[in-house]
Write a protein that holds these residues in place. Sequence first.
Motif, PDB file in Angstrom:
ATOM      1  N   SER A 181       0.827  -1.209   0.000  1.00 52.91           N
ATOM      2  CA  SER A 181       0.000   0.000   0.000  1.00 52.91           C
ATOM      3  C   SER A 181       0.869   1.270   0.000  1.00 52.91           C
ATOM      4  N   PRO A 182       0.614   2.191  -0.898  1.00 59.48           N
ATOM      5  CA  PRO A 182       1.376   3.460  -0.881  1.00 59.48           C
ATOM      6  C   PRO A 182       1.095   4.271   0.386  1.00 59.48           C
ATOM      7  N   TRP A 183      -0.099   4.092   0.960  1.00 58.41           N
ATOM      8  CA  TRP A 183      -0.442   4.819   2.196  1.00 58.41           C
ATOM      9  C   TRP A 183       0.467   4.399   3.354  1.00 58.41           C
ATOM     10  N   PHE A 184       0.836   3.126   3.380  1.00 58.10           N
ATOM     11  CA  PHE A 184       1.726   2.644   4.439  1.00 58.10           C
ATOM     12  C   PHE A 184       3.082   3.350   4.358  1.00 58.10           C
ATOM     13  N   TRP A 185       3.645   3.425   3.153  1.00 58.51           N
ATOM     14  CA  TRP A 185       4.954   4.053   2.987  1.00 58.51           C
ATOM     15  C   TRP A 185       4.880   5.560   3.178  1.00 58.51           C
ATOM     16  N   ALA A 186       3.753   6.153   2.796  1.00 52.02           N
ATOM     17  CA  ALA A 186       3.574   7.588   3.044  1.00 52.02           C
ATOM     18  C   ALA A 186       3.536   7.874   4.541  1.00 52.02           C
ATOM     19  N   ALA A 187       2.838   6.997   5.279  1.00 54.84           N
ATOM     20  CA  ALA A 187       2.767   7.158   6.733  1.00 54.84           C
ATOM     21  C   ALA A 187       4.145   6.953   7.371  1.00 54.84           C
ATOM     22  N   ALA A 188       4.919   5.985   6.847  1.00 53.41           N
ATOM     23  CA  ALA A 188       6.256   5.731   7.386  1.00 53.41           C
ATOM     24  C   ALA A 188       7.167   6.941   7.172  1.00 53.41           C
ATOM     25  N   VAL A 189       7.109   7.514   5.963  1.00 53.07           N
ATOM     26  CA  VAL A 189       7.910   8.706   5.678  1.00 53.07           C
ATOM     27  C   VAL A 189       7.463   9.870   6.569  1.00 53.07           C
ATOM     28  N   GLY A 190       6.140  10.020   6.709  1.00 52.05           N
ATOM     29  CA  GLY A 190       5.612  11.090   7.558  1.00 52.05           C
ATOM     30  C   GLY A 190       6.056  10.945   8.999  1.00 52.05           C
ATOM     31  N   LEU A 191       6.108   9.713   9.485  1.00 53.96           N
ATOM     32  CA  LEU A 191       6.557   9.470  10.857  1.00 53.96           C
ATOM     33  C   LEU A 191       8.028   9.850  11.021  1.00 53.96           C
ATOM     34  N   CYS A 192       8.847   9.481  10.045  1.00 52.41           N
ATOM     35  CA  CYS A 192      10.271   9.834  10.095  1.00 52.41           C
ATOM     36  C   CYS A 192      10.469  11.354  10.101  1.00 52.41           C
ATOM     37  N   VAL A 193       9.706  12.049   9.269  1.00 54.92           N
ATOM     38  CA  VAL A 193       9.790  13.510   9.210  1.00 54.92           C
ATOM     39  C   VAL A 193       9.357  14.114  10.542  1.00 54.92           C
ATOM     40  N   ALA A 194       8.290  13.553  11.127  1.00 60.04           N
ATOM     41  CA  ALA A 194       7.788  14.067  12.404  1.00 60.04           C
ATOM     42  C   ALA A 194       8.822  13.891  13.510  1.00 60.04           C
TER      43      ALA A 194
END
Length: 352
Positions: free
Chosen positions: A184-197
Motif C-alpha cells: 500500500s502506498p499509504w503505508f509508505w507515506a505514513a512511514a515517511v511522515g513518521l520519520c519527518v515528524a
Amino acid sequence: MDNSSLNKCAPSAPRRDFKSFAGLALRYLIPLCITVLLVWYMFTKINFSDLWETVRHGVRYNWILLAMGISVFSHIFRALRWRLQLMAMDVKPPLMALCCSIFGTYALNLVFPRLGEVWRCTYIATREKASFTKVLGSMVADRLSDTLMVLALLVLTLVVAHDKIMAFMREYPVGQDMLALLASPWFWAAAVGLCVAVWAVFRFMKENRVVRKMRTLLLDLWRGFAAVGKMKGKGLFIFYTFAIWGCYFFQLYAAFYAFDCTRALCFESGTAAGLLPCLVAFVLSSIGMAVPSNGGLGPWNVAVVFGLMLYGVAEAEATSMSIVVWSAQTIMLILLGIFTAIYITGGKKKKS
C-alpha cells in the motif's frame, strides 16, 4: 511553611506515585501479561497427553544435553567479549566472576525481564569498585552488537528463504494482510511522515525535557558502540561475537536432531541438511526474544513454531518441540543461577 506552599507540594506526591506505578507496570506487568497470553495461545494448540508422550518417548535427550552444553559456551564467549570492553576502561574482574555475572543475568531474566542486565552491571561495578555508569555503558556496545547480528541474519534469511516465506504468507490470512499493507502506498507515506515528524521533534524541540532525555540516551548508545572501534582487541571482539551467535545457532540445530519432526528436515533434500529451516527458526526466535517476556517464554516459542511451519512441520508438533527445548534451557539457566549464587556467597566468605 504556609498554606500556599503546602498546596504547591501536595499534588506532586500522587504524580510521583503514578509515575512509579506506571514504570513498574511497563517493566514487569506488561511482560508478564505478554508471557501469559502467548503461553495460553500455545497450550490451545497442543494436546497435553501427546506432549507428555513426546517428553517420555519422543525426545533423544543426548542431543538436548549437547544443546545445553553449547549454550553454556555461548555465555562464556559473552563473558570473554565483555572482558575486552571492561579492560579498555581499566576494569579487570576475573573471568569466573564475569562468567557468573552472565549466568546470573539470564537466570534473573526468567523472573523479571531485563533485570539481569542491571544486576550484572551492579555486581561487577560493586565487586571492582568501579563506576556503575561506565560498566553500564560497556553493556550498550554488547547489546548493539547483538542487534546488528540479528539484523544481518534477518537479511540473510530473507534472501536464502525468500520463496518459502512468501509462499507461507500468501497462504495464511495474516500473511496476506501483511503483504497487502506493504504494497500500500499509504503505508509508505505514513512511514515517511513518521520519520519527518520524529526529525522535526528532535530538530525544533531541543529544549523539551523528554526530547533532551532521548537525545542523551541516543548519544550514550552511540558512544558506547563507537568505543568498540577505539579499544584494543577489536578482532577478538568480532571473533567472540560470531562465536556467541554460532553457539546460539548450533544449540538449536542440535535440538533439531532430538525430535522426529525436525530431524526429518535434516535429511530432506532441499533443506541444506536442516541448516536452512534451522536458520529461519533461529532468526525468527532471536527477533522474538526482543519482545519483553519472562525468559523469552511465549515470543521465543511462537517464533520457532512459525519458522518450523514454513517447512511443513505440524503446528502441534512444532509447539511441543519448542516447549521441550525452552524447558531444557530454563533448567540449565536455573542450575547456572544456583552455581552463581554459590560462587558469590563463597567469595563473600573468603573476604570476611
